[in-house]
Write a protein that holds these residues in place. Structure first.
Motif, PDB file in Angstrom:
ATOM      1  N   ASN A   1       0.664  -1.253   0.124  1.00 46.05           N
ATOM      2  CA  ASN A   1       0.082   0.030   0.081  1.00 46.05           C
ATOM      3  C   ASN A   1       0.827   1.338   0.032  1.00 46.05           C
ATOM      4  OD1 ASN A   1      -2.414  -1.625   0.110  1.00 46.05           O
ATOM      5  ND2 ASN A   1      -2.583  -1.638   2.199  1.00 46.05           N
TER       6      ASN A   1
ATOM      7  N   ALA B   1       0.886   4.015  -3.008  1.00 44.03           N
ATOM      8  CA  ALA B   1       0.492   5.433  -2.807  1.00 44.03           C
ATOM      9  C   ALA B   1       1.745   6.193  -3.406  1.00 44.03           C
ATOM     10  CB  ALA B   1       0.327   5.526  -1.212  1.00 44.03           C
TER      11      ALA B   1
ATOM     12  N   GLN C   1       1.276   6.485  -6.987  1.00 49.95           N
ATOM     13  CA  GLN C   1       0.254   7.462  -7.250  1.00 49.95           C
ATOM     14  C   GLN C   1       0.378   8.952  -7.059  1.00 49.95           C
ATOM     15  OE1 GLN C   1      -2.784   6.644  -8.768  1.00 49.95           O
ATOM     16  NE2 GLN C   1      -1.930   4.490  -8.717  1.00 49.95           N
ATOM     17  N   ARG C   2       1.171   9.238  -5.973  1.00 47.89           N
ATOM     18  CA  ARG C   2       1.848  10.663  -5.888  1.00 47.89           C
ATOM     19  C   ARG C   2       2.588  11.074  -6.945  1.00 47.89           C
ATOM     20  NH1 ARG C   2       6.506  12.351  -4.175  1.00 47.89           N
ATOM     21  NH2 ARG C   2       7.357  10.504  -3.757  1.00 47.89           N
TER      22      ARG C   2
END
Length: 293
Positions: free
Chosen positions: A138, A142, A145-146
């Motif tokens: 996760n 994340a 995606q950032r």
């Protein structure tokens, strides 16, 4: 019987006199063709200016030069903007961090799948190890995606830098002829200060004010003969009605009308006087025939 004949003759004479008076008093616009004086305007006429201040470093074309739409006419100093664009381009093109985060996310995804499989099938993996694998995946996802959002932001900033550089150049918005250059190289140009005038005379408008009764006869698309005073010659052509004002000027009682005509050969220079002749409407008297008296 003779009194009856005399009375009839007097009646006919009175009607003829009445008809003559009505014809004499009728408005001129209904009695004969009327010639209206007009002014000519170019199809397009624009005063160009920069939206940002700066020092003029290059004027590519001068008065009298014909240019095409999109051609750069004037440049402002743009070294800082060009360097900023290059910096933003390099940042946007650098995908190494994004690619690394993608690989890391994929690796943790495979590890999570393997850990989960062992936990469910053999029980050789503790629940804490499964939770740790999920947390690592996760976190990696994340981070990926950032970086994806950062990449989109860098693209926007690159486009903004490109737009800022483009604002340092003044381009022709349409095909036309330069008729005035208002500043020179080396001068400081303020934002929105008039820099250059460009006109397109390949098509010319004839603008005139006519009587309201005559204006009622005009419809968009109708063609009328027009003429112009061009030097010591008179030029004739056909003008097409493109606009008839829906209102009448209360001060003059006249109606504004615009006609267009092709001027590809540029025989007519906008600004010279023009004329249009409109036929009269004689329908007021077409039902009255003196021979029937």
């Amino acid at each position: 019987m003779s009194d009856v004949v005399v009375s009839q003759e007097k009646r006919n004479l009175a009607l003829i006199v009445l008809f003559s008076v009505l014809a004499t008093c009728a408005p001129k616009s209904y009695a004969e063709p009327t010639r209206y004086a007009c002014v000519t305007e170019p199809h397009k006429d624009a005063i160009l200016s920069f939206t940002v201040p700066g020092r003029i470093v290059d004027i590519h074309y001068r008065e009298g030069r014909k240019v095409m739409a999109g051609e750069v006419l004037v440049d402002l100093e743009n070294k800082v903007e060009a360097l900023e664009l290059k910096r933003r381009e390099l940042i946007h093109q650098d995908k190494s961090e994004l690619q690394a985060s993608k690989a890391q996310s994929e690796t943790f995804s495979m590890l999570l799948a393997s850990t989960k499989g062992l936990f469910e099938s053999t029980g050789s993996i503790s629940r804490d190890e499964l939770y740790r694998a999920e947390l690592e995946y996760n976190s990696a996802e994340a981070d990926h995606q950032r970086l994806l959002i950062a990449e989109q932001r860098e693209k926007v900033e690159f486009e903004l830098a490109k737009a800022n550089l483009a604002r340092r150049s003044l381009a022709a918005p349409f095909d036309g002829t330069i008729v005035d250059v208002m500043l020179d190289e080396g001068e400081i140009c303020e934002a929105n200060q008039p820099m250059l005038k460009l006109v397109d005379i390949s098509k010319v408008f004839l603008v005139c004010n006519i009587d309201e009764p005559a204006g009622r006869l005009l419809k968009d698309g109708q063609v009328y003969p027009v003429e112009f005073d061009s030097g010591d010659q008179r030029w004739n052509g056909d003008g097409k009605v493109v606009f008839v004002a829906p209102i009448v000027d209360p001060a003059s009682g006249l109606l504004r009308v615009r006609l267009s005509f092709d001027n590809t050969d540029e025989e007519v220079r906008p600004g010279v006087p023009g004329y249009i002749t409109l036929e009269s409407n004689n329908s007021l008297f077409t039902d009255f025939n003196a021979s029937e008296l």
